[in-house]
Enzyme design. Sequence first.
Site, mmCIF file in Angstrom:
data_model
loop_
_atom_site.group_PDB
_atom_site.id
_atom_site.type_symbol
_atom_site.label_atom_id
_atom_site.label_comp_id
_atom_site.label_asym_id
_atom_site.label_seq_id
_atom_site.Cartn_x
_atom_site.Cartn_y
_atom_site.Cartn_z
ATOM 1 C CB ALA A 51 -7.355 10.337 -5.593
ATOM 2 C CB ALA A 52 -9.156 4.919 -5.913
ATOM 3 N N GLY A 53 -6.901 5.080 -3.257
ATOM 4 C CA GLY A 53 -6.339 4.227 -2.201
ATOM 5 C C GLY A 53 -7.065 4.462 -0.885
ATOM 6 N NE ARG A 95 0.745 3.073 3.559
ATOM 7 C CZ ARG A 95 1.465 3.132 2.433
ATOM 8 N NH1 ARG A 95 2.782 3.079 2.477
ATOM 9 N NH2 ARG A 95 0.871 3.269 1.255
ATOM 10 C CB THR A 144 -0.706 2.341 -8.464
ATOM 11 O OG1 THR A 144 0.283 1.319 -8.316
ATOM 12 C CG2 THR A 144 -0.758 3.150 -7.196
ATOM 13 C CG ASP A 179 0.275 9.754 -1.867
ATOM 14 O OD1 ASP A 179 0.822 9.956 -2.966
ATOM 15 O OD2 ASP A 179 0.529 8.746 -1.164
ATOM 16 C CD GLU A 227 6.319 -0.241 -4.780
ATOM 17 O OE1 GLU A 227 5.982 0.380 -3.767
ATOM 18 O OE2 GLU A 227 6.781 0.319 -5.790
ATOM 19 C CG ASN A 278 -15.126 59.114 17.527
ATOM 20 O OD1 ASN A 278 -13.933 58.878 17.414
ATOM 21 N ND2 ASN A 278 -15.812 58.945 18.646
ATOM 22 C CG ASN A 332 -26.792 42.597 14.203
ATOM 23 O OD1 ASN A 332 -26.762 42.318 15.396
ATOM 24 N ND2 ASN A 332 -26.136 41.915 13.293
HETATM 25 C C1 UD1 Z 1 3.619 4.290 -4.566
HETATM 26 C C2 UD1 Z 1 4.523 3.518 -5.520
HETATM 27 C C3 UD1 Z 1 5.960 3.644 -5.039
HETATM 28 C C4 UD1 Z 1 6.371 5.097 -4.945
HETATM 29 C C5 UD1 Z 1 5.394 5.876 -4.064
HETATM 30 C C6 UD1 Z 1 5.668 7.360 -4.188
HETATM 31 C C7 UD1 Z 1 3.165 1.696 -6.414
HETATM 32 C C8 UD1 Z 1 2.907 0.229 -6.352
HETATM 33 N N1 UD1 Z 1 4.105 2.152 -5.556
HETATM 34 O O1 UD1 Z 1 3.712 3.646 -3.314
HETATM 35 O O2 UD1 Z 1 6.832 2.984 -5.940
HETATM 36 O O3 UD1 Z 1 7.665 5.219 -4.433
HETATM 37 O O4 UD1 Z 1 4.037 5.656 -4.495
HETATM 38 O O5 UD1 Z 1 4.951 8.080 -3.250
HETATM 39 O O6 UD1 Z 1 2.566 2.379 -7.185
HETATM 40 N N2 UD1 Z 1 -4.255 4.379 -5.350
HETATM 41 C C9 UD1 Z 1 -5.391 4.157 -6.106
HETATM 42 N N3 UD1 Z 1 -5.894 2.905 -6.169
HETATM 43 C C10 UD1 Z 1 -5.300 1.842 -5.574
HETATM 44 C C11 UD1 Z 1 -4.127 2.074 -4.824
HETATM 45 C C12 UD1 Z 1 -3.623 3.346 -4.734
HETATM 46 O O7 UD1 Z 1 -5.962 5.083 -6.681
HETATM 47 O O8 UD1 Z 1 -5.832 0.719 -5.700
HETATM 48 C C13 UD1 Z 1 -3.728 5.747 -5.260
HETATM 49 C C14 UD1 Z 1 -3.610 6.239 -3.819
HETATM 50 O O9 UD1 Z 1 -4.790 6.932 -3.419
HETATM 51 C C15 UD1 Z 1 -2.402 7.151 -3.871
HETATM 52 C C16 UD1 Z 1 -1.585 6.628 -5.051
HETATM 53 O O10 UD1 Z 1 -2.439 5.773 -5.776
HETATM 54 O O11 UD1 Z 1 -2.760 8.497 -4.111
HETATM 55 C C17 UD1 Z 1 -0.362 5.849 -4.563
HETATM 56 O O12 UD1 Z 1 -0.785 4.801 -3.719
HETATM 57 P P1 UD1 Z 1 -0.086 4.532 -2.337
HETATM 58 O O13 UD1 Z 1 -0.810 3.418 -1.660
HETATM 59 O O14 UD1 Z 1 0.093 5.778 -1.601
HETATM 60 O O15 UD1 Z 1 1.306 3.973 -2.864
HETATM 61 P P2 UD1 Z 1 2.686 3.911 -2.099
HETATM 62 O O16 UD1 Z 1 2.710 2.701 -1.245
HETATM 63 O O17 UD1 Z 1 2.987 5.198 -1.468
HETATM 64 CA CA CA Z 2 1.917 7.070 -1.213
#
Ligand code: UD1
Ligand code: CA
Length: 460
Positions: free
Chosen positions: A9-11, A15, A80, A104, A156, A378, A387
């Site tokens: 959840a660190a992304g 977007r 990731t 997500d 990707e 009533n 109050n």
């Molecule tokens: C990712 C997958 C993709 C898959 C899709 C499904 C990778 C490279 N790609 O793409 O193959 O089809 O999910 O929804 O994994 N996050 C971190 N740290 C980071 C980057 C991301 O914790 O440095 C977390 C984000 O908060 C998110 C999750 O990892 O919850 C996925 O990252 P996101 O950037 O959404 O990946 P996608 O491009 O959707």
């Molecule tokens: Ca995603």
Amino acid sequence: MRYSCVILAAGLGKRMNSSLPKVIHKLYGLPLIRYVVDAGRKLKPEKIVVVAGKNHRLIKDSIVDCRDISFVIQRKPLGTAHALLSGTSLLKDFKGTVVVLNGDMPLIRPETIRRFLKLHERHKNTLSVASFVVKPPHSYGRIIRSSDGEALKIRETSSLTKAQKEINEVNSGLYAIDSTAFPLLRKIKLNRKKKEYYLTDILEVVRGRGGKTSVYCMVDGDEFIGINTRQELLKAHDILRKRQVMCFIQKGVSFIDAESVFIHPYAMIGRETLIYPNVYIQGKTRIGKKCIIYPNVRIIDSIIKDHAIIKDSTLIEESFVGSKAEVGPFAHIRPGTSIGQSAKIGNFVEVKKSFVGTGTKAMHLSYIGDATVGRGVNIGAGTITCNYDGRKKYKTIIEDGVFVGSDSQLIAPVRLKKGSYVGAGSTITADVPTNALGISRVRQRNIKGWVKRKIKINGE
Ligand code: UD1
Ligand code: CA
């Protein structure tokens, strides 16, 4: 089998075009991450690790109760794979299967994760990936299979050939990894274009070392939707709404227009309850059997017992409504209220932090705040419990069988004792004894000929 769960959840969620971390954006009132955490919780894992970024406080606060969650901070969003590697730092002593979930993917169902884990165990895999089919495949990573169907790698969108772009089987972001494979995360190379370490590369790395891997194509694609944009968030709203309505239809609830009703995933509704259009049932609301919920009603974290009727345009928050009670139209039941069995709260009545007894009626234009109202009372139209003196709140106590005449003000603290009456238009500042009439209004005078004299003076 021993499980632990790591939620990524660190992304940054660029977007989403927002200053907030993506996973705290809300889907029907709850942050995305809560749905994923709750799905993970249902697996009863030994440990749940959430990998959060710089904004980890916001993520913690959004989950609210995080006693069972360990947080790891990924200082820089290096991808990731790097996120999972950070997560495994808290799982050094753990031996077993780690369930990895993108933070997500709020629509994921625990039963689907369980089904996926069974496949992972049955085939004794080192790594399993859950895929699904989606048309068009958007920005999901594609599953690249050999001619005999073996999953070779995940690619990707940025590095796909023209032919690969046509592939509709995509990576969901749900993985099962045996803890023995943790060291292999370090073998993943930096993606030079994006300057990130992709977890998706783990498939090739594990295969390259002779590890057993599988990509399982799961059936219901809807539940794997990843939320990257506000458009996808809107789509998730729609899927969740439909899922909830269908679930309750099967349980015997009736709807007049299923398109405009939202029922939160934690809400419960009993059989043969009828729900009209434009109704929102939020939080941990529990609605009983054979209730009727008329249009434009919103009910939040409340309990509505069997046979209750909630009439048009009513808001009920953190309150209790007894069986056969009727509330509305246009009523506002504010937090901390309990409406007794068969009680009636009518048009433009606001009740706050009050107890209203069995069979009591307040049918029109009233404010009842910080009050305890007994049975069979009533409350006449326009009655107000005063109050608040600008600094403190005070209680009003209205005992069983009291009759409060219309347009009365009850200046708290005050008690109307059993069976007493209040004359219409009274301002009650002192307790009214049992069976007494409390009345405080100026005796009426009729001034003879006043109208004619007035007309003469004004020359009208
Ligand atoms: C990712 C997958 C993709 C898959 C899709 C499904 C990778 C490279 N790609 O793409 O193959 O089809 O999910 O929804 O994994 N996050 C971190 N740290 C980071 C980057 C991301 O914790 O440095 C977390 C984000 O908060 C998110 C999750 O990892 O919850 C996925 O990252 P996101 O950037 O959404 O990946 P996608 O491009 O959707
Ligand atoms: Ca995603």
